[in-house]
Structures are given as structure tokens and as C-alpha cells.
Design an enzyme around this catalytic site. Structure first.
Site, short mmCIF file in Angstrom:
data_model
loop_
_atom_site.label_atom_id
_atom_site.label_comp_id
_atom_site.label_asym_id
_atom_site.label_seq_id
_atom_site.Cartn_x
_atom_site.Cartn_y
_atom_site.Cartn_z
N GLU A 1 5.78 -1.54 9.48
CA GLU A 1 5.40 -1.87 8.11
C GLU A 1 6.51 -2.69 7.48
O GLU A 1 7.70 -2.36 7.64
CB GLU A 1 5.16 -0.59 7.31
CG GLU A 1 4.91 -0.80 5.83
CD GLU A 1 4.66 0.52 5.09
OE1 GLU A 1 4.20 1.48 5.71
OE2 GLU A 1 4.96 0.58 3.87
N GLU B 1 7.56 -3.61 -3.51
CA GLU B 1 7.00 -2.42 -4.17
C GLU B 1 7.98 -2.02 -5.25
O GLU B 1 9.17 -2.33 -5.19
CB GLU B 1 6.74 -1.28 -3.19
CG GLU B 1 7.93 -0.72 -2.49
CD GLU B 1 7.58 0.43 -1.55
OE1 GLU B 1 6.49 1.02 -1.68
OE2 GLU B 1 8.41 0.74 -0.68
#
Length: 260
Positions: free
Chosen positions: A138, A143
């Protein structure tokens, strides 16, 4: 020369910057209504254990939660009772539609804000069905926690360095907030590095020497964009959290080397 050490990641300012010039995905969201179904699909529901993070929202593909208006993709989290959840939102992904190994991946986004608000622009290894997370890998291009609207986090997850053990670095926006205007969040990714950018600032590089397990970033990945509510990363909304909250996406672009 400055040296950064973040979650086991040590690098310095003499970083490799690749130049990717061949535009292969150019999503400008110029057509009002639903996103382009040839590029974007949706995750629907609550996933397992709130998508693995105890998130509180139910993801839908309804226009209330995801639509294009005036050249902007709007991903909206709402406080409402829906399918036994108290919040709704949307999660878009290019799985089985667009994937690429290496290149520059970027999006121009204005972020929402508030306690418990968790937007993300990220990538997963395209072999995830056969190679479950975190083995597939990932890359979190962007974020952030809505309660900290000046701080961005970029990370990689893989076998031996996932979840709270991800290799991460924060970037603080000086004298501004990510919810007051658009910013470009991107990576430049090659065989031995992932470089993380905010606007024109290269703020981190992660290489195989920085991770505490296998380097799994040598295969195609697909793109995800979502706006989560609650979960272990941000905590639950509180009385000060205003709804609805919307993540505004101006464009998503992917480049590769002309030589590729």
C-alpha cells in the site's frame, strides 16, 4: 545536510527525482454526474471491521455521496442513518480498470476538516486478491486527520511494516490549512524509491533500505480515493464536527516515462 528519521525511515536532501512526462491518465472530471465508469468503480458497504480500521461510514455510489459538478469531483460524508450506519460517504477505486507500475501519480484536492474526518488518496497492489494485505503493498500518497488540518501523512505499508508500523513521514503546511484551498499531492515512483510530494515540495523518499520487511513496490498498483469517518486513525467525530464534509478533487493524473 539535513537527515530525517521517521518511523525507521532515514533519508537526506540529496534525493533522486524522476521526470515522468508521458501522461497516461488524465481525469479532469469535466462531465457532470457520475464519475467515468471506465476508470472508477466503488467499494460499497462497511467492509470487514469498518474496512479494517473500525470506520463508521457506509460507502455508497449515490449522488448524495459522490458526484461531479462544475469540473470538480465531490466526495461527501454525511451524518445520516443508512443501512445500520450513522454516516455515509464514498470510496472510489480503479481496480480492474487502471493500474500501473512506476510513474508519477498526482491529484489536486481540497480537503475537508473536523474531528474524525479521514480523507485519503492512495494505492494498493493490483495482486491483492491473490496476495492479501499487507502482502500486496500500500502506498498512501495523502491521508490526514481532519482535526489536524495543517499536517499531511505519506506512508508505505508492506509485510512487516503495516498499520501502526507503516513507514511514514508527516508534512506540515506552514501558515495555512489543507481545507482552505487546493493542493497537489503526488508520488514519483521507480524501481528503488517512492518520492512523496506536496505541491512542488519533495518531503520524503522511501527506499528498500528504509522498510523493515520485503520491498513489494515492484509491480502494478491501482488508485483509491475515499473519505472515511471515524476509525482507529482519527477517532470518532465529536460535537464540534460539522456535516456534511466534502473532499473536492480537481483532477487525477498519472504519468510514466517516455521510455516505458
Amino acid at each position: 545536510m539535513a537527515v530525517w528519521t521517521i518511523s525507521g525511515c532515514s533519508t537526506d536532501e540529496t534525493q533522486t527525482v524522476a521526470t515522468f512526462t508521458n501522461l497516461v491518465l488524465d481525469e479532469n472530471f469535466d462531465t457532470d454526474g457520475a464519475p467515468n465508469s471506465q476508470v472508477w468503480g466503488f467499494d460499497i458497504g462497511t467492509g470487514e471491521n469498518g474496512w479494517g480500521n473500525q470506520e463508521l461510514q457506509y460507502y455508497t455510489d449515490r449522488p448524495d455521496n459522490v458526484t461531479i459538478q462544475n469540473g470538480i469531483l465531490l466526495i461527501t460524508a454525511r451524518q445520516e442513518s443508512f443501512e445500520n450506519s450513522q454516516y455515509t460517504s464514498a470510496r472510489l477505486l480503479t481496480k480492474d480498470k487502471f493500474e500501473q507500475q512506476y510513474g508519477r501519480f498526482e491529484a489536486r484536492i481540497r480537503l475537508p476538516f473536523g474531528q474524525g474526518i479521514w480523507p485519503a488518496f492512495w494505492m494498493l497492489g493490483a495482486d491483492i486478491d491473490e496476495n492479501p494485505w499487507p502482502g500486496a503493498g500500500e502506498i498512501d500518497i495523502m491521508e490526514y486527520r481532519g482535526q489536524n488540518p495543517t499536517v499531511l501523512i505519506g506512508s508505505v505499508h508492506g509485510p512487516g511494516y503495516s498499520g501502526g508500523e507503516a513507514i511514514s513521514k508527516e508534512y506540515t503546511l506552514e501558515n495555512d490549512r489543507f481545507d482552505t484551498g487546493f493542493h497537489i499531492f503526488g508520488i514519483e515512483w521507480g524501481p528503488e524509491f517512492v518520492n512523496f510530494y506536496v505541491d512542488d515540495v519533495l518531503y520524503n523518499q522511501i527506499t528498500p533500505e528504509d522498510v523493515t520487511g520485503e520491498w513489494v513496490f515492484n509491480k502494478p498498483f491501482y488508485i483509491l480515493m475515499n473519505l472515511a469517518v471515524g476509525g482507529t486513525f482519527v477517532g470518532s467525530p465529536n460535537a464540534e464536527t460539522e456535516f456534511p464534509q466534502t473532499m473536492l478533487v480537481d483532477y487525477v493524473r498519472v504519468y510514466k516515462n517516455n521510455a516505458d
